[in-house]
Design a protein around this motif. Structure first.
Motif, mmCIF file in Angstrom:
data_model
loop_
_atom_site.group_PDB
_atom_site.id
_atom_site.type_symbol
_atom_site.label_atom_id
_atom_site.label_comp_id
_atom_site.label_asym_id
_atom_site.label_seq_id
_atom_site.Cartn_x
_atom_site.Cartn_y
_atom_site.Cartn_z
ATOM 1 N N ALA A 6 0.847 -1.186 0.000
ATOM 2 C CA ALA A 6 0.000 0.000 0.000
ATOM 3 C C ALA A 6 0.886 1.240 0.000
ATOM 4 O O ALA A 6 1.633 1.476 0.949
ATOM 5 C CB ALA A 6 -0.907 -0.002 1.226
ATOM 6 N N VAL A 7 0.817 2.007 -1.065
ATOM 7 C CA VAL A 7 1.624 3.219 -1.206
ATOM 8 C C VAL A 7 0.732 4.406 -0.829
ATOM 9 O O VAL A 7 -0.234 4.716 -1.525
ATOM 10 C CB VAL A 7 2.167 3.365 -2.644
ATOM 11 C CG1 VAL A 7 3.024 4.617 -2.769
ATOM 12 C CG2 VAL A 7 2.942 2.113 -3.055
ATOM 13 N N ILE A 8 1.072 5.031 0.286
ATOM 14 C CA ILE A 8 0.275 6.135 0.822
ATOM 15 C C ILE A 8 1.066 7.434 0.656
ATOM 16 O O ILE A 8 2.167 7.567 1.194
ATOM 17 C CB ILE A 8 -0.033 5.936 2.323
ATOM 18 C CG1 ILE A 8 -0.517 4.514 2.616
ATOM 19 C CG2 ILE A 8 -0.982 7.010 2.832
ATOM 20 C CD1 ILE A 8 -1.773 4.107 1.930
ATOM 21 N N THR A 9 0.498 8.370 -0.067
ATOM 22 C CA THR A 9 1.138 9.670 -0.239
ATOM 23 C C THR A 9 0.318 10.717 0.500
ATOM 24 O O THR A 9 -0.886 10.870 0.263
ATOM 25 C CB THR A 9 1.279 10.040 -1.723
ATOM 26 O OG1 THR A 9 2.060 9.031 -2.364
ATOM 27 C CG2 THR A 9 1.959 11.390 -1.901
ATOM 28 N N PHE A 59 4.799 6.918 2.349
ATOM 29 C CA PHE A 59 5.252 5.721 3.050
ATOM 30 C C PHE A 59 4.545 4.524 2.436
ATOM 31 O O PHE A 59 3.541 4.666 1.748
ATOM 32 C CB PHE A 59 5.046 5.812 4.570
ATOM 33 C CG PHE A 59 3.612 5.811 5.036
ATOM 34 C CD1 PHE A 59 3.039 4.652 5.540
ATOM 35 C CD2 PHE A 59 2.862 6.970 5.020
ATOM 36 C CE1 PHE A 59 1.723 4.650 5.998
ATOM 37 C CE2 PHE A 59 1.550 6.983 5.467
ATOM 38 C CZ PHE A 59 0.978 5.817 5.966
ATOM 39 N N VAL A 60 5.123 3.355 2.658
ATOM 40 C CA VAL A 60 4.604 2.129 2.068
ATOM 41 C C VAL A 60 4.300 1.143 3.195
ATOM 42 O O VAL A 60 5.159 0.896 4.051
ATOM 43 C CB VAL A 60 5.617 1.507 1.081
ATOM 44 C CG1 VAL A 60 5.092 0.193 0.521
ATOM 45 C CG2 VAL A 60 5.939 2.493 -0.042
ATOM 46 N N VAL A 61 3.093 0.611 3.207
ATOM 47 C CA VAL A 61 2.734 -0.411 4.178
ATOM 48 C C VAL A 61 2.857 -1.763 3.485
ATOM 49 O O VAL A 61 2.251 -1.987 2.436
ATOM 50 C CB VAL A 61 1.316 -0.201 4.734
ATOM 51 C CG1 VAL A 61 0.972 -1.294 5.751
ATOM 52 C CG2 VAL A 61 1.188 1.179 5.377
ATOM 53 N N VAL A 62 3.675 -2.633 4.080
ATOM 54 C CA VAL A 62 3.883 -3.984 3.577
ATOM 55 C C VAL A 62 3.045 -4.903 4.460
ATOM 56 O O VAL A 62 3.218 -4.922 5.686
ATOM 57 C CB VAL A 62 5.375 -4.367 3.618
ATOM 58 C CG1 VAL A 62 5.577 -5.794 3.151
ATOM 59 C CG2 VAL A 62 6.195 -3.387 2.783
ATOM 60 N N GLU A 63 2.140 -5.642 3.829
ATOM 61 C CA GLU A 63 1.205 -6.488 4.576
ATOM 62 C C GLU A 63 1.267 -7.919 4.063
ATOM 63 O O GLU A 63 1.498 -8.146 2.874
ATOM 64 C CB GLU A 63 -0.230 -5.989 4.403
ATOM 65 C CG GLU A 63 -0.427 -4.528 4.720
ATOM 66 C CD GLU A 63 -1.835 -4.049 4.429
ATOM 67 O OE1 GLU A 63 -2.803 -4.841 4.596
ATOM 68 O OE2 GLU A 63 -1.985 -2.878 4.025
ATOM 69 N N LYS A 64 1.003 -8.851 4.960
ATOM 70 C CA LYS A 64 0.814 -10.252 4.585
ATOM 71 C C LYS A 64 -0.424 -10.751 5.315
ATOM 72 O O LYS A 64 -0.583 -10.505 6.520
ATOM 73 C CB LYS A 64 2.019 -11.109 4.969
ATOM 74 C CG LYS A 64 3.241 -10.853 4.131
ATOM 75 C CD LYS A 64 4.369 -11.794 4.513
ATOM 76 C CE LYS A 64 5.621 -11.434 3.733
ATOM 77 N NZ LYS A 64 6.770 -12.248 4.164
ATOM 78 N N LEU A 95 -2.476 3.966 -3.158
ATOM 79 C CA LEU A 95 -2.403 2.996 -4.241
ATOM 80 C C LEU A 95 -2.188 1.632 -3.595
ATOM 81 O O LEU A 95 -1.148 1.414 -2.963
ATOM 82 C CB LEU A 95 -1.274 3.349 -5.196
ATOM 83 C CG LEU A 95 -1.112 2.490 -6.430
ATOM 84 C CD1 LEU A 95 -2.374 2.460 -7.273
ATOM 85 C CD2 LEU A 95 0.056 2.988 -7.264
ATOM 86 N N ILE A 96 -3.166 0.745 -3.701
ATOM 87 C CA ILE A 96 -3.124 -0.540 -3.024
ATOM 88 C C ILE A 96 -2.903 -1.650 -4.055
ATOM 89 O O ILE A 96 -3.721 -1.816 -4.964
ATOM 90 C CB ILE A 96 -4.438 -0.804 -2.253
ATOM 91 C CG1 ILE A 96 -4.840 0.400 -1.401
ATOM 92 C CG2 ILE A 96 -4.336 -2.097 -1.447
ATOM 93 C CD1 ILE A 96 -3.882 0.771 -0.317
ATOM 94 N N HIS A 97 -1.825 -2.404 -3.876
ATOM 95 C CA HIS A 97 -1.521 -3.548 -4.743
ATOM 96 C C HIS A 97 -1.803 -4.819 -3.930
ATOM 97 O O HIS A 97 -1.205 -5.009 -2.866
ATOM 98 C CB HIS A 97 -0.049 -3.551 -5.171
ATOM 99 C CG HIS A 97 0.369 -2.341 -5.924
ATOM 100 N ND1 HIS A 97 0.210 -2.221 -7.274
ATOM 101 C CD2 HIS A 97 0.924 -1.188 -5.491
ATOM 102 C CE1 HIS A 97 0.673 -1.040 -7.670
ATOM 103 N NE2 HIS A 97 1.102 -0.396 -6.602
ATOM 104 N N VAL A 98 -2.681 -5.662 -4.422
ATOM 105 C CA VAL A 98 -2.989 -6.937 -3.780
ATOM 106 C C VAL A 98 -2.382 -8.025 -4.651
ATOM 107 O O VAL A 98 -2.729 -8.147 -5.826
ATOM 108 C CB VAL A 98 -4.511 -7.128 -3.617
ATOM 109 C CG1 VAL A 98 -4.815 -8.478 -2.967
ATOM 110 C CG2 VAL A 98 -5.110 -5.985 -2.791
ATOM 111 N N LEU A 99 -1.483 -8.804 -4.045
ATOM 112 C CA LEU A 99 -0.664 -9.762 -4.806
ATOM 113 C C LEU A 99 -0.735 -11.149 -4.179
ATOM 114 O O LEU A 99 -1.066 -11.295 -3.002
ATOM 115 C CB LEU A 99 0.791 -9.292 -4.826
ATOM 116 C CG LEU A 99 1.009 -7.833 -5.217
ATOM 117 C CD1 LEU A 99 2.390 -7.364 -4.774
ATOM 118 C CD2 LEU A 99 0.839 -7.679 -6.711
#
Length: 102
Positions: A6-9, A59-64, A95-99
Protein backbone atom coordinates in the motif's frame (compact mmCIF):
# COMPACT_ATOMS: atom_id res chain seq x y z
CA UNK A 1 -1.02 -16.12 1.31
CA UNK A 2 -1.93 -12.64 0.13
CA UNK A 3 0.61 -9.81 -0.01
CA UNK A 4 -0.35 -6.15 -0.02
CA UNK A 5 1.83 -3.19 -0.91
CA UNK A 6 0.00 0.00 0.00
CA UNK A 7 1.62 3.22 -1.21
CA UNK A 8 0.28 6.14 0.82
CA UNK A 9 1.14 9.67 -0.24
CA UNK A 10 0.35 12.44 2.20
CA UNK A 11 -0.38 16.01 1.36
CA UNK A 12 2.86 18.01 1.73
CA UNK A 13 4.12 17.94 5.30
CA UNK A 14 1.37 15.63 6.59
CA UNK A 15 3.12 12.22 6.51
CA UNK A 16 4.01 12.27 10.22
CA UNK A 17 0.36 12.83 11.16
CA UNK A 18 -0.73 9.85 9.08
CA UNK A 19 2.08 7.68 10.47
CA UNK A 20 1.03 8.61 14.02
CA UNK A 21 -2.52 7.45 13.24
CA UNK A 22 -1.13 4.30 11.58
CA UNK A 23 0.93 3.47 14.69
CA UNK A 24 -2.12 3.94 16.92
CA UNK A 25 -4.20 1.63 14.68
CA UNK A 26 -1.51 -1.02 14.11
CA UNK A 27 -2.16 -3.11 17.27
CA UNK A 28 -5.81 -3.57 16.23
CA UNK A 29 -4.72 -4.69 12.76
CA UNK A 30 -2.12 -7.11 14.10
CA UNK A 31 -4.83 -8.63 16.32
CA UNK A 32 -7.04 -9.39 13.31
CA UNK A 33 -7.45 -13.03 12.38
CA UNK A 34 -5.17 -13.83 9.44
CA UNK A 35 -2.84 -10.84 9.81
CA UNK A 36 0.75 -12.02 9.43
CA UNK A 37 2.55 -8.72 8.84
CA UNK A 38 1.58 -5.04 8.82
CA UNK A 39 4.63 -2.78 8.65
CA UNK A 40 5.06 0.85 7.57
CA UNK A 41 8.25 1.63 5.66
CA UNK A 42 9.90 4.76 4.26
CA UNK A 43 12.86 5.41 1.99
CA UNK A 44 16.09 4.19 3.62
CA UNK A 45 18.11 7.01 5.19
CA UNK A 46 21.27 7.91 3.34
CA UNK A 47 20.11 6.69 -0.05
CA UNK A 48 20.20 9.29 -2.82
CA UNK A 49 16.93 10.24 -4.45
CA UNK A 50 16.17 8.34 -7.65
CA UNK A 51 13.25 7.09 -9.71
CA UNK A 52 12.99 4.30 -7.15
CA UNK A 53 12.55 6.50 -4.09
CA UNK A 54 9.19 7.64 -2.80
CA UNK A 55 10.14 10.95 -1.17
CA UNK A 56 9.31 12.70 2.09
CA UNK A 57 5.52 12.63 1.74
CA UNK A 58 5.09 8.91 1.02
CA UNK A 59 5.25 5.72 3.05
CA UNK A 60 4.60 2.13 2.07
CA UNK A 61 2.73 -0.41 4.18
CA UNK A 62 3.88 -3.98 3.58
CA UNK A 63 1.20 -6.49 4.58
CA UNK A 64 0.81 -10.25 4.58
CA UNK A 65 -2.53 -11.97 5.10
CA UNK A 66 -3.34 -15.65 5.49
CA UNK A 67 -6.10 -15.44 2.89
CA UNK A 68 -8.08 -13.10 0.66
CA UNK A 69 -11.02 -13.48 3.06
CA UNK A 70 -8.83 -12.21 5.93
CA UNK A 71 -7.80 -9.19 3.85
CA UNK A 72 -11.42 -8.48 2.93
CA UNK A 73 -12.43 -8.63 6.61
CA UNK A 74 -9.58 -6.23 7.41
CA UNK A 75 -10.81 -3.77 4.79
CA UNK A 76 -14.29 -3.84 6.35
CA UNK A 77 -13.12 -3.57 9.98
CA UNK A 78 -14.53 -0.64 11.97
CA UNK A 79 -11.06 0.44 13.11
CA UNK A 80 -10.00 0.75 9.45
CA UNK A 81 -13.02 2.93 8.68
CA UNK A 82 -12.11 5.13 11.66
CA UNK A 83 -8.46 5.31 10.52
CA UNK A 84 -9.55 6.27 6.99
CA UNK A 85 -11.85 8.99 8.27
CA UNK A 86 -9.16 10.36 10.59
CA UNK A 87 -6.47 10.52 7.89
CA UNK A 88 -8.60 11.49 4.89
CA UNK A 89 -7.83 15.23 5.02
CA UNK A 90 -4.07 14.55 5.23
CA UNK A 91 -3.94 12.04 2.37
CA UNK A 92 -3.14 12.93 -1.23
CA UNK A 93 -3.44 9.39 -2.64
CA UNK A 94 -3.49 5.68 -1.79
CA UNK A 95 -2.40 3.00 -4.24
CA UNK A 96 -3.12 -0.54 -3.02
CA UNK A 97 -1.52 -3.55 -4.74
CA UNK A 98 -2.99 -6.94 -3.78
CA UNK A 99 -0.66 -9.76 -4.81
CA UNK A 100 -0.28 -13.51 -4.47
CA UNK A 101 2.78 -15.75 -4.79
CA UNK A 102 3.71 -16.55 -8.40
Amino acid sequence: MIHVVAVITAKPGQRDKILEAYRANRPAVLAEEGCIEYTATVDAAGMPASRGTFGPDTFVVVEKWASLAALQAHAAAPHMAAYGAKTKEWTESRLIHVLEPA
